[in-house]
Design an enzyme around this catalytic site. Structure first.
Site, PDB file in Angstrom:
ATOM      1  N   GLU A 145       5.550  10.573   8.444  1.00 17.02           N
ATOM      2  CA  GLU A 145       4.583   9.706   8.020  1.00 17.02           C
ATOM      3  C   GLU A 145       3.228  10.487   7.379  1.00 17.02           C
ATOM      4  OE1 GLU A 145       2.626   5.642   7.796  1.00 17.02           O
ATOM      5  OE2 GLU A 145       4.757   6.519   7.751  1.00 17.02           O
TER       6      GLU A 145
ATOM      7  N   THR B 283       2.639  -4.562  -5.318  1.00 16.46           N
ATOM      8  CA  THR B 283       2.774  -3.491  -4.280  1.00 16.46           C
ATOM      9  C   THR B 283       3.893  -3.788  -3.426  1.00 16.46           C
ATOM     10  OG1 THR B 283       1.221  -2.196  -2.793  1.00 16.46           O
ATOM     11  CG2 THR B 283       1.378  -4.626  -2.727  1.00 16.46           C
TER      12      THR B 283
END
Length: 346
Positions: free
Chosen positions: A223, A336
């Site tokens: 991440e 997006t």
């Protein structure tokens, strides 16, 4: 199909209640679609959260002929435009009470990412007519290059990593979310909206993002990764999880479409194989991982994020669709969440 248009109109009308009636330029972060009651879950909202519905609302106005949706989100954009910025760069949070930026974090990860993405894409969606968004985009990209972009080398390859400013101090932390930026820069350059160096910078950022995958035992990116200018990467145990995010393969899709360099397909194939090996569930589906270190016990989280199918898999498919006839970039802009929106022709 008219049924979908009516559903879109109904949903748009319900979401409008988050924006109107209070004289406050910052819309609610959450809205109850049944009661119409809104709230801010915290004493702040992410800047990207309130600036990432503009493509959707403008498209709804374009299709229905009702300009209320577009003018409502344009008011939010105009409000954010006049706020003081740091070389065109926004802070991660806005206060719904002071109507100003709050906190001290500037970056292209959570809270900022799709704000920058939508500056370019609003200009593209509207047929390159809304120059204010293009100007904001260009200023922000110049700010990114001067304040956040740094470089290191791995072998013969230059890595461009985009860090953050925390209390005005540079931190070499790069969220996986930031990997969208390589694709956005490439798209801007290809469509006439970017600067002369943007494609080169896009390829350097893409190289850094791929190194985030290549450097782990599983071949999947964590991440959050920390870079240093000597070429090393650091992944802290708390940041080592993977949600199978789409941003890296999204940018691979753009870079392959624009440069035709098969290396980007090769990188995408390696990522796909790592997903198949470590995240595929025998009984069906795919799962996020607790750690990209394959020695970590109980690595599978037993949870598949919705964006994995909606975005990650979609961009992988489009990356390997070699005729480039599916969803051409001269006719569509991806929002997006990877849904294609048709560019205005009238």
């Amino acid at each position: 199909d008219r049924v979908f248009l009516e559903k879109a109109r109904d949903l748009g009308n319900r979401l409008l209640l988050a924006f109107t009636g209070r004289g406050v330029p910052v819309p609610y972060s959450d809205i109850n679609l049944k009661t119409g009651r809104g709230q801010w879950l915290e004493n702040r909202v992410e800047t990207s959260q309130i600036t990432s519905v503009q493509l959707e609302f403008k498209t709804l106005s374009h299709i229905t002929g009702n300009q209320t949706y577009a003018t409502t989100v344009d008011r939010v954009s105009s409000y954010v435009r006049q706020l003081p910025k740091n070389n065109g760069l926004i802070e991660q949070y806005l206060s719904p009470y002071s109507h100003r930026f709050t906190g001290s974090r500037i970056g292209f990860g959570a809270g900022g990412d799709s704000y920058y993405e939508y500056l370019l894409k609003q200009w593209l969606l509207t047929g390159k007519k809304e120059e204010a968004f293009l100007n904001d985009y260009r200023e922000a990209m110049q700010g990114m290059r001067s304040r956040l972009l740094q470089r290191s080398r791995v072998g013969e390859r230059t890595l461009g990593f985009v860090g953050t400013l925390e209390n005005r101090q540079y931190v070499s932390q790069m969220d996986h979310l930031v990997c969208f930026l390589a694709g956005t820069l490439a798209l801007g350059k290809a469509t006439g909206g970017g600067g002369k160096e943007d494609l080169e910078v896009a390829e350097e950022i893409m190289a850094a993002c791929y190194e985030m995958y290549k450097a782990t035992a599983s071949g999947l990116a964590a991440e959050i990764t920390f870079f240093n200018q000597q070429g090393g990467l650091i992944i802290k145990p708390a940041d080592a999880f993977s949600l199978l995010r789409p941003e890296a393969v999204e940018s691979l899709f753009y870079l392959y479409r624009i440069t035709k360099n098969p290396m980007y397909q090769d990188w995408g194939w390696n990522i796909f194989q790592a997903i198949e090996k470590h995240a595929k569930i025998p009984t069906g589906g795919y799962s996020s991982l607790n750690s990209v270190d394959t020695s970590h016990p109980s690595s599978v989280r037993d949870k598949m994020e919705s964006f994995f199918l909606a975005e990650t898999v979609k961009y992988l498919f489009l990356l390997f669709e070699t005729t480039s006839s599916q969803v051409t970039m001269d006719r569509f802009v991806f929002k997006t969440e990877a849904h294609p929106m048709r560019i205005y022709t009238t």
